[in-house]
Design a protein around this motif. Structure first.
Motif, mmCIF file in Angstrom:
data_model
loop_
_atom_site.group_PDB
_atom_site.id
_atom_site.type_symbol
_atom_site.label_atom_id
_atom_site.label_comp_id
_atom_site.label_asym_id
_atom_site.label_seq_id
_atom_site.Cartn_x
_atom_site.Cartn_y
_atom_site.Cartn_z
ATOM 1 N N THR A 59 0.859 -1.179 0.000
ATOM 2 C CA THR A 59 0.000 0.000 0.000
ATOM 3 C C THR A 59 0.902 1.238 0.000
ATOM 4 O O THR A 59 2.104 1.151 0.245
ATOM 5 C CB THR A 59 -0.919 0.031 1.240
ATOM 6 O OG1 THR A 59 -0.103 0.142 2.411
ATOM 7 C CG2 THR A 59 -1.798 -1.199 1.303
ATOM 8 N N ARG A 60 0.305 2.362 -0.233
ATOM 9 C CA ARG A 60 1.080 3.612 -0.258
ATOM 10 C C ARG A 60 1.748 3.875 1.093
ATOM 11 O O ARG A 60 2.911 4.251 1.165
ATOM 12 C CB ARG A 60 0.191 4.789 -0.631
ATOM 13 C CG ARG A 60 0.925 6.107 -0.728
ATOM 14 C CD ARG A 60 0.001 7.228 -1.120
ATOM 15 N NE ARG A 60 -0.570 7.053 -2.420
ATOM 16 C CZ ARG A 60 -0.059 7.578 -3.543
ATOM 17 N NH1 ARG A 60 1.036 8.293 -3.473
ATOM 18 N NH2 ARG A 60 -0.635 7.390 -4.690
ATOM 19 N N SER A 61 1.023 3.654 2.179
ATOM 20 C CA SER A 61 1.598 3.929 3.506
ATOM 21 C C SER A 61 2.722 2.941 3.834
ATOM 22 O O SER A 61 3.719 3.327 4.450
ATOM 23 C CB SER A 61 0.515 3.883 4.583
ATOM 24 O OG SER A 61 -0.061 2.603 4.657
ATOM 25 N N GLU A 62 2.581 1.680 3.425
ATOM 26 C CA GLU A 62 3.642 0.702 3.650
ATOM 27 C C GLU A 62 4.897 1.080 2.876
ATOM 28 O O GLU A 62 6.006 1.053 3.411
ATOM 29 C CB GLU A 62 3.180 -0.699 3.235
ATOM 30 C CG GLU A 62 2.078 -1.261 4.080
ATOM 31 C CD GLU A 62 1.400 -2.471 3.477
ATOM 32 O OE1 GLU A 62 0.621 -3.117 4.201
ATOM 33 O OE2 GLU A 62 1.627 -2.785 2.285
ATOM 34 N N HIS A 106 6.096 -7.769 -7.314
ATOM 35 C CA HIS A 106 4.745 -8.109 -6.879
ATOM 36 C C HIS A 106 4.402 -9.460 -7.476
ATOM 37 O O HIS A 106 4.276 -9.593 -8.684
ATOM 38 C CB HIS A 106 3.738 -7.052 -7.327
ATOM 39 C CG HIS A 106 3.975 -5.730 -6.711
ATOM 40 N ND1 HIS A 106 3.905 -4.552 -7.411
ATOM 41 C CD2 HIS A 106 4.303 -5.379 -5.450
ATOM 42 C CE1 HIS A 106 4.160 -3.540 -6.608
ATOM 43 N NE2 HIS A 106 4.415 -4.021 -5.412
ATOM 44 N N LYS A 143 6.255 -9.004 2.196
ATOM 45 C CA LYS A 143 4.884 -8.968 2.703
ATOM 46 C C LYS A 143 4.201 -10.238 2.203
ATOM 47 O O LYS A 143 4.037 -10.427 1.007
ATOM 48 C CB LYS A 143 4.149 -7.735 2.177
ATOM 49 C CG LYS A 143 2.700 -7.646 2.569
ATOM 50 C CD LYS A 143 2.055 -6.437 1.921
ATOM 51 C CE LYS A 143 0.599 -6.322 2.244
ATOM 52 N NZ LYS A 143 -0.012 -5.153 1.564
#
Length: 113
Positions: free
Chosen positions: A20-23, A47, A70
């Motif tokens: 995600t953007r925050s990760e 990915h 992740k």
């Protein structure tokens, strides 16, 4: 009597796991700190179906010195986040990205390498 062929809807390919953007912002903050210190020089992002991987390189021509992975399939068991060293050893594993990234604190990093 004639039987009609049952048509199945086409199967959707599973979406690859992504950051995600925050990760990614958290990971790049740590990465930027070590780039500014002159220790790291390049990175790569993959990915895949079962994992998203952020690889950290000392030089682009080498193997990654660290991989931040992740893996959502392990979220309920061991934690979705893992930091793996160049040798394949798991340096840190956990459920929270911020806690896992603490392995890169200055003093702990010298012990891990």
């Amino acid at each position: 009597m004639r039987t009609q062929a049952l048509t199945q809807p086409p199967r959707k390919r599973p979406e690859p796991v992504a950051f995600t953007r925050s990760e990614l912002t958290r990971i790049l903050a740590v990465y930027g700190y070590f780039v500014a210190a002159g220790e790291w020089r390049d990175y790569g992002i993959d990915h895949m179906r079962d994992a998203a991987v952020f690889s950290i390189f000392r030089r682009a021509s080498e193997l990654p010195i660290y991989r931040i992975e992740k893996r959502p399939s392990l979220a309920k068991k061991q934690g979705a986040w893992v930091v793996v060293s160049m040798t394949g050893a798991i340096v840190k594993r956990g459920h929270d990205l911020a806690q896992v990234l603490k392995v890169f604190d200055r003093q702990k990093l010298k012990l891990a390498t």
